[in-house]
Design an enzyme around this catalytic site. Structure first.
Site, PDB file in Angstrom:
ATOM      1  N   LYS A 133      -8.749 -90.181  85.524  1.00 61.92           N
ATOM      2  CA  LYS A 133     -10.422 -90.358  85.513  1.00 61.92           C
ATOM      3  C   LYS A 133     -10.656 -89.088  85.987  1.00 61.92           C
ATOM      4  O   LYS A 133     -10.117 -88.276  86.769  1.00 61.92           O
ATOM      5  CB  LYS A 133     -10.590 -91.402  86.423  1.00 61.92           C
ATOM      6  CG  LYS A 133     -12.111 -91.916  85.919  1.00 61.92           C
ATOM      7  CD  LYS A 133     -12.195 -92.777  84.859  1.00 61.92           C
ATOM      8  CE  LYS A 133     -13.308 -93.427  84.133  1.00 61.92           C
ATOM      9  NZ  LYS A 133     -13.333 -94.464  83.472  1.00 61.92           N
ATOM     10  N   ASP A 179     -17.703 -91.873  79.935  1.00 64.34           N
ATOM     11  CA  ASP A 179     -17.732 -92.989  80.625  1.00 64.34           C
ATOM     12  C   ASP A 179     -19.285 -93.070  81.030  1.00 64.34           C
ATOM     13  O   ASP A 179     -20.011 -92.477  80.052  1.00 64.34           O
ATOM     14  CB  ASP A 179     -16.825 -92.963  81.936  1.00 64.34           C
ATOM     15  CG  ASP A 179     -16.799 -94.303  83.018  1.00 64.34           C
ATOM     16  OD1 ASP A 179     -16.066 -95.184  82.784  1.00 64.34           O
ATOM     17  OD2 ASP A 179     -17.720 -94.226  83.882  1.00 64.34           O
TER      18      ASP A 179
HETATM   19  P1  NDP Z   1     -23.660 -95.680  80.081  1.00 64.13           P
HETATM   20  O1  NDP Z   1     -23.960 -94.434  80.839  1.00 64.13           O
HETATM   21  O2  NDP Z   1     -23.657 -95.522  78.503  1.00 64.13           O
HETATM   22  O3  NDP Z   1     -24.712 -96.843  80.726  1.00 64.13           O
HETATM   23  C1  NDP Z   1     -24.401 -96.886  82.198  1.00 64.13           C
HETATM   24  C2  NDP Z   1     -25.619 -98.228  82.174  1.00 64.13           C
HETATM   25  O4  NDP Z   1     -25.397 -98.743  83.541  1.00 64.13           O
HETATM   26  C3  NDP Z   1     -27.055 -97.694  82.028  1.00 64.13           C
HETATM   27  O5  NDP Z   1     -27.946 -98.660  81.515  1.00 64.13           O
HETATM   28  C4  NDP Z   1     -27.256 -97.386  83.451  1.00 64.13           C
HETATM   29  O6  NDP Z   1     -28.582 -97.347  83.989  1.00 64.13           O
HETATM   30  C5  NDP Z   1     -26.411 -98.474  84.277  1.00 64.13           C
HETATM   31  N1  NDP Z   1     -25.965 -97.841  85.617  1.00 64.13           N
HETATM   32  C6  NDP Z   1     -25.307 -97.165  85.752  1.00 64.13           C
HETATM   33  N2  NDP Z   1     -24.867 -96.640  87.191  1.00 64.13           N
HETATM   34  C7  NDP Z   1     -25.966 -97.773  87.648  1.00 64.13           C
HETATM   35  C8  NDP Z   1     -26.238 -98.087  89.272  1.00 64.13           C
HETATM   36  N3  NDP Z   1     -25.703 -97.235  90.028  1.00 64.13           N
HETATM   37  N4  NDP Z   1     -26.900 -99.072  89.304  1.00 64.13           N
HETATM   38  C9  NDP Z   1     -27.564 -99.818  88.294  1.00 64.13           C
HETATM   39  N5  NDP Z   1     -27.229 -99.374  86.951  1.00 64.13           N
HETATM   40  C10 NDP Z   1     -26.535 -98.582  86.928  1.00 64.13           C
HETATM   41  O7  NDP Z   1     -22.090 -95.833  80.414  1.00 64.13           O
HETATM   42  P2  NDP Z   1     -21.025 -96.988  79.863  1.00 64.13           P
HETATM   43  O8  NDP Z   1     -21.767 -98.070  79.210  1.00 64.13           O
HETATM   44  O9  NDP Z   1     -20.157 -96.185  79.164  1.00 64.13           O
HETATM   45  O10 NDP Z   1     -20.378 -97.588  81.013  1.00 64.13           O
HETATM   46  C11 NDP Z   1     -20.686 -98.805  81.878  1.00 64.13           C
HETATM   47  C12 NDP Z   1     -19.653 -99.331  82.613  1.00 64.13           C
HETATM   48  O11 NDP Z   1     -18.440 -99.697  81.725  1.00 64.13           O
HETATM   49  C13 NDP Z   1     -19.030 -98.419  83.557  1.00 64.13           C
HETATM   50  O12 NDP Z   1     -18.742 -99.079  84.835  1.00 64.13           O
HETATM   51  C14 NDP Z   1     -17.915 -97.881  83.078  1.00 64.13           C
HETATM   52  O13 NDP Z   1     -16.909 -97.411  83.887  1.00 64.13           O
HETATM   53  C15 NDP Z   1     -17.464 -98.846  82.162  1.00 64.13           C
HETATM   54  N6  NDP Z   1     -16.412 -98.628  81.112  1.00 64.13           N
HETATM   55  C16 NDP Z   1     -16.934 -97.845  80.022  1.00 64.13           C
HETATM   56  C17 NDP Z   1     -16.201 -97.640  78.849  1.00 64.13           C
HETATM   57  C18 NDP Z   1     -16.591 -96.765  77.807  1.00 64.13           C
HETATM   58  O14 NDP Z   1     -15.739 -96.693  76.642  1.00 64.13           O
HETATM   59  N7  NDP Z   1     -17.668 -96.133  77.800  1.00 64.13           N
HETATM   60  C19 NDP Z   1     -14.951 -98.498  78.665  1.00 64.13           C
HETATM   61  C20 NDP Z   1     -14.356 -99.271  79.881  1.00 64.13           C
HETATM   62  C21 NDP Z   1     -15.264 -99.322  80.984  1.00 64.13           C
HETATM   63  P3  NDP Z   1     -29.534 -96.078  84.006  1.00 64.13           P
HETATM   64  O15 NDP Z   1     -29.465 -95.372  82.761  1.00 64.13           O
HETATM   65  O16 NDP Z   1     -30.661 -96.601  84.534  1.00 64.13           O
HETATM   66  O17 NDP Z   1     -28.584 -95.024  84.962  1.00 64.13           O
HETATM   67  O1  2IT Z   2     -12.962 -97.022  81.992  1.00 63.88           O
HETATM   68  C1  2IT Z   2     -12.242 -96.906  80.664  1.00 63.88           C
HETATM   69  O2  2IT Z   2     -11.850 -97.378  80.228  1.00 63.88           O
HETATM   70  C2  2IT Z   2     -13.360 -95.756  79.931  1.00 63.88           C
HETATM   71  N1  2IT Z   2     -14.383 -95.143  80.458  1.00 63.88           N
HETATM   72  C3  2IT Z   2     -12.641 -95.319  78.572  1.00 63.88           C
HETATM   73  C4  2IT Z   2     -11.452 -94.264  78.842  1.00 63.88           C
HETATM   74  C5  2IT Z   2     -10.912 -93.775  77.449  1.00 63.88           C
HETATM   75  O3  2IT Z   2     -10.030 -92.904  77.694  1.00 63.88           O
HETATM   76  O4  2IT Z   2     -11.383 -94.192  76.291  1.00 63.88           O
END
Ligand code: NDP
Ligand code: 2IT
Length: 453
Positions: free
Chosen positions: A133, A173
């Site tokens: 990561k 992420d």
């Molecule tokens: P994005 O940046 O697309 O979206 C994040 C969302 O979460 C936004 O709505 C944001 O609000 C909110 N958010 C972020 N930080 C905070 C905080 N500290 N408090 C409150 N709200 C918060 O990220 P993703 O959708 O990609 O990721 C979301 C989660 O999923 C994370 O935990 C990530 O690690 C996990 N994840 C992502 C994957 C991927 O493929 N993208 C894969 C697996 C897991 P705001 O815009 O106001 O900051």
């Molecule tokens: O938390 C996760 O699994 C991710 N943000 C996706 C990682 C990836 O390599 O696609």
């Protein structure tokens, strides 16, 4: 579940004392390790070779961490300095693989917790991927496209030395999506003068996989459906509270709606929206454009639609629902939130975000015996399709959306089977235990095979 067996409790406490001493102040990392160790310890006590080879001690120490300075110039010509990291956690079963996070809160503890969980998650997918990561404390909010571009280019100048299609393959992420991956990949091409699949989540016209954008959210809903199907139920007709409104939340909502569920909430860091009667496709498309294209705030949805209310500074967990899908960030469900959800009748919790439930919240869900799908199983769909993107890049081919989506469904079903195989407990399934043991075995056996390295 917190252990009632004193021998197990004692071993967990002893291990955690050492880990905390070695990693002072890294509270999120401690939390992620404790969750794993609590469910792994009884298994380890029955399997001497793992203990003798000190697999757990080795598995909780990253292979290496690269820390570097990122200098860039903002639009007003000020020199700006950020810090970036790449945590290469474990490459025993494949190249390091895991996302990059851009958020002001990013620090070593958060990236180590994410890298550690990624090792187990990637193992669960059945694909040959190790865990890593990275990210930076850069805050993309309020930055122009040009500023984000300059930051990404500067970051890649250092990062490109440490990554490669068989070495380490970053992706997105929080704060890193299609725009950032495009800038990062373009800079890599310029520096390395070779095309290679060194990032995933790329645009579709330059080597990205179809369905990667949707994969985490879709995968989470498939896993939820798999858990419900096991008890003869399904997501159709259920009410769902989703937090977040980013990549994971949007596509979890889209798939939930497609399967006949009623999505009643979304959120961002400023508050949550409650959608009376549930979200339809028009509202979802408005949110997608708002977040993916205009980078606006969730409160705007309530300004636009009469049946939507905005609740400033609150999380969505007090809205009574059948299913909760936290899809924003770590520790967004406290023990108190968990109790409120349970009292309001929640029967399923499926984690799209990484470690969204704190330890006491997770214990509350396990003690209540509800269906509780932990992140490393439930959100593995994103990295799984990243793995499929790597395969397509290696073959110089691109598969159809149908092909990728059906592989994703099969992978999520297989992860569910693995969790059930290792998680049966008191006539039910403890998915936390199942995911931790199921993810551990493959990596641990590889480490045993390699000797003391
Ligand atoms: P994005 O940046 O697309 O979206 C994040 C969302 O979460 C936004 O709505 C944001 O609000 C909110 N958010 C972020 N930080 C905070 C905080 N500290 N408090 C409150 N709200 C918060 O990220 P993703 O959708 O990609 O990721 C979301 C989660 O999923 C994370 O935990 C990530 O690690 C996990 N994840 C992502 C994957 C991927 O493929 N993208 C894969 C697996 C897991 P705001 O815009 O106001 O900051
Ligand atoms: O938390 C996760 O699994 C991710 N943000 C996706 C990682 C990836 O390599 O696609």
């Amino acid at each position: 579940m917190a252990h009632r067996n004193p021998a197990v409790k004692d071993q967990v406490a002893r291990f955690m004392r050492g880990l905390i001493r070695r990693n002072e102040g890294e509270t999120q990392f401690h939390q992620a390790v404790r969750e794993v160790v609590e469910s792994l310890m009884p298994f380890l006590l029955e399997h001497r070779p793992y203990r003798e080879a000190r697999i757990l001690e080795r598995l909780t120490e990253p292979d290496r961490v690269v820390i570097f300075r990122v200098c860039w110039e903002d639009d007003a010509h000020n020199v700006r300095i950020n810090r970036a990291w790449r945590v290469q956690f474990n490459n025993c079963i494949g190249p390091y693989k895991g996302g990059l996070r851009f958020h002001p809160s990013v620090n070593l503890s958060i990236l180590k917790f994410l890298g550690f969980e990624q090792v187990f998650k990637n193992s669960l997918t059945g694909l040959p991927m190790g865990g890593g990561k990275g990210g930076s404390n850069f805050n993309p909010k309020g930055k122009s496209d040009r500023e984000v571009e300059r930051f990404c280019q500067s970051l890649m100048i250092e990062l490109h030395r440490h990554i490669g299609e068989s070495t380490d393959v970053p992706a997105g992420d929080i704060g890193v999506g299609a725009r950032e991956i495009g800038f990062l990949f373009g800079q890599y091409l310029r520096l390395a003068n070779r095309y290679a699949g060194i990032l995933t989540g790329k645009g579709q016209n330059f080597g990205g996989s179809l369905v990667r954008r949707e994969a985490t959210g879709y995968g989470c809903v498939y896993f939820c459906e798999n858990m419900l199907n096991r008890i003869g139920d399904g997501i159709k007709g259920k009410s769902v509270a989703i937090s977040g409104s980013g990549n994971v939340a949007i596509y979890a909502a889209q798939k939930s709606i497609a399967l006949g569920a009623k999505v009643v909430t979304l959120s961002d860091s400023s508050g949550f929206i409650n959608i009376e009667g549930g979200m339809d496709r028009e509202l979802l498309e408005f949110v997608r454009q708002l977040k993916e294209e205009r980078r606006g705030r969730i409160a705007e949805v309530a300004d636009r639609f009469d049946h939507v209310s905005f609740h400033k500074g609150q999380r969505p967990w007090a809205v009574p629902v059948d299913i909760a899908m936290p899809c924003a960030t770590q520790n967004e469900i406290s023990a108190n939130d968990a109790r409120v959800l349970l009292n309001n009748g929640v029967r399923t919790v499926c984690e799209g975000a990484n470690m969204p439930t704190d330890l006491n919240g997770a214990h509350a869900f396990l003690d209540a015996g509800i269906l509780y799908g932990p992140a490393k199983a439930a959100n593995a769909g994103g990295v799984a399709v990243s793995g499929l993107e790597m395969s397509q890049n290696a073959q110089h081919l691109s598969w159809s959306a149908h092909e990728v989506d059906s592989r994703l469904q099969t992978i999520m079903l297989d992860i569910h089977k693995t969790c059930v195989r290792h998680g049966v407990e008191n006539g039910g399934v403890n998915y936390v235990k199942g995911a931790n043991i199921g993810g551990f075995i493959k990596v641990a056996d590889a480490m045993l095979a390699y000797g003391i390295v």
